[in-house]
Design a protein around this motif. Structure first.
Motif: not given
Length: 343
Positions: A84-91
């Motif tokens: 979830d953290v990496e998904a938010n980071y990428l977007v």
């Protein structure tokens, strides 16, 4: 009349309304991220960090107050928090390279990923009407792409291809988190999910900030114009995370991502109201198509539930008849009882 009755249920109306509320929240986070990117603030993990802290404090307090054991193993939440953290980071990172509209359009890649994952792991069945609803929703979004509404906005961005790749990668990770959350909400507990996601999300975000964004945060000049969108992003994300599990429990992750398709349309509504911008007629047709697609999907879901209940009822009725007419052992017992009575 039957389709209308299937649509006008409390569950369907709440699902559609809550989906549009979440769509508005996503639109708000998109505007906030875009505004921060324009001001040169490049701290995607830091933007999400406050959200995780709020989740940990609010829902963690409820979990402690309950004094009950966790329904799911605590270590199950570690990979969920990481993804979830990496998904938010990428977007959020993608806003540094591409436009607001491109992010919102490409984010719909989550839908086929969610459908595939729910079919593989949650054994969700998608019949013709549900698939038709998805097709209508995506067709409405394609109308926006080919309209002239966002022609100038799509041209923006320092590296559109890089930004688009980040969005697609983030959308894939979002699909993983949505399906995982749907499973945990239906098999564990919503408050527990939010608390553990907040705790591990905050820990992972803090580690990532110290490694990647420490120097960036030191260089930022925090003015009121920068602090307002930063705070607005955090509040909108907290509300979004709080209500997502409710919609997942009501309608599932596919309905969630279909509802979020209208976020692009809501962004135009905000621009019309706030900036008096004129829009192409195709936009209104696109918005109507997405709403119709959501209704078709919801009606299909209700009909499938009714069919499932009818099948269960038929099986129970058949089971009630079978022992007296078809069960040899019961007939033998009745025969023995009759013989005993004669003796």
């Amino acid at each position: 009349m039957r389709s209308f009755k299937n649509f006008c249920t409390k569950k369907t109306v709440i699902g559609l309304g809550l989906g549009q509320f979440l769509s508005l929240l996503i639109t708000s986070t998109g505007f906030a991220s875009s505004e921060l990117a324009k001001r040169g603030i490049n701290a995607p993990t830091s933007q999400s960090f406050i959200n995780y802290v709020l989740l940990a404090i609010v829902y963690g307090s409820i979990v402690l107050y309950r004094k009950k054991a966790l329904k799911a193993k605590w270590y199950f939440y570690i990979p969920l928090g990481l993804v979830d953290v990496e998904a938010n980071y990428l977007v959020v990172k993608a806003y540094q390279y591409t436009s607001l509209t491109s992010v919102m359009l490409l984010d719909c890649w989550t839908i086929p990923c969610v459908m595939l994952l729910t079919w593989l792991f949650l054994k969700t069945k998608y019949r013709f009407r549900k698939i038709a609803g998805v097709v209508v929703c995506v067709a409405g979004l394609v109308m926006v792409i080919f309209s002239d509404v966002h022609a100038g906005d799509r041209a923006g961005g320092s590296s559109p291809l890089k930004g688009d790749a980040l969005v697609i990668a983030g959308a894939t990770l979002y699909a993983v988190t949505n399906v995982s959350e749907e499973f945990l909400v239906k098999n564990a507990d919503r408050v527990e999910l939010m608390a553990m996601l907040g705790i591990f999300g905050a820990i992972i975000s803090a580690i990532q900030i110290s490694i990647i964004e420490r120097n960036e945060l030191k260089a930022i000049r925090w003015t009121a114009k920068a602090a307002i969108p930063f705070t607005g992003f955090s509040v909108a994300m907290f509300l979004f995370y709080s209500f997502v599990p409710i919609l997942l429990q009501i309608s599932g992750s596919t309905m969630l991502n279909l509802s979020l398709l209208t976020s692009d349309m809501w962004s135009i509504v905000i621009r019309i109201v706030a900036y008096n911008e004129k829009v192409d007629w195709l936009y209104y047709l696109a918005f109507a198509a997405v709403i119709i697609g959501l209704i078709i999907y919801s009606v299909g879901e209700k009909e499938e539930e009714d069919q499932l209940q009818a099948n269960v009822g038929d099986e129970e009725a058949e089971h009630e008849k079978r022992p007296y007419k078809e069960c040899p052992s019961r007939n033998r017992v009745q025969g023995i009882s009759a013989s005993s009575s004669k003796i």
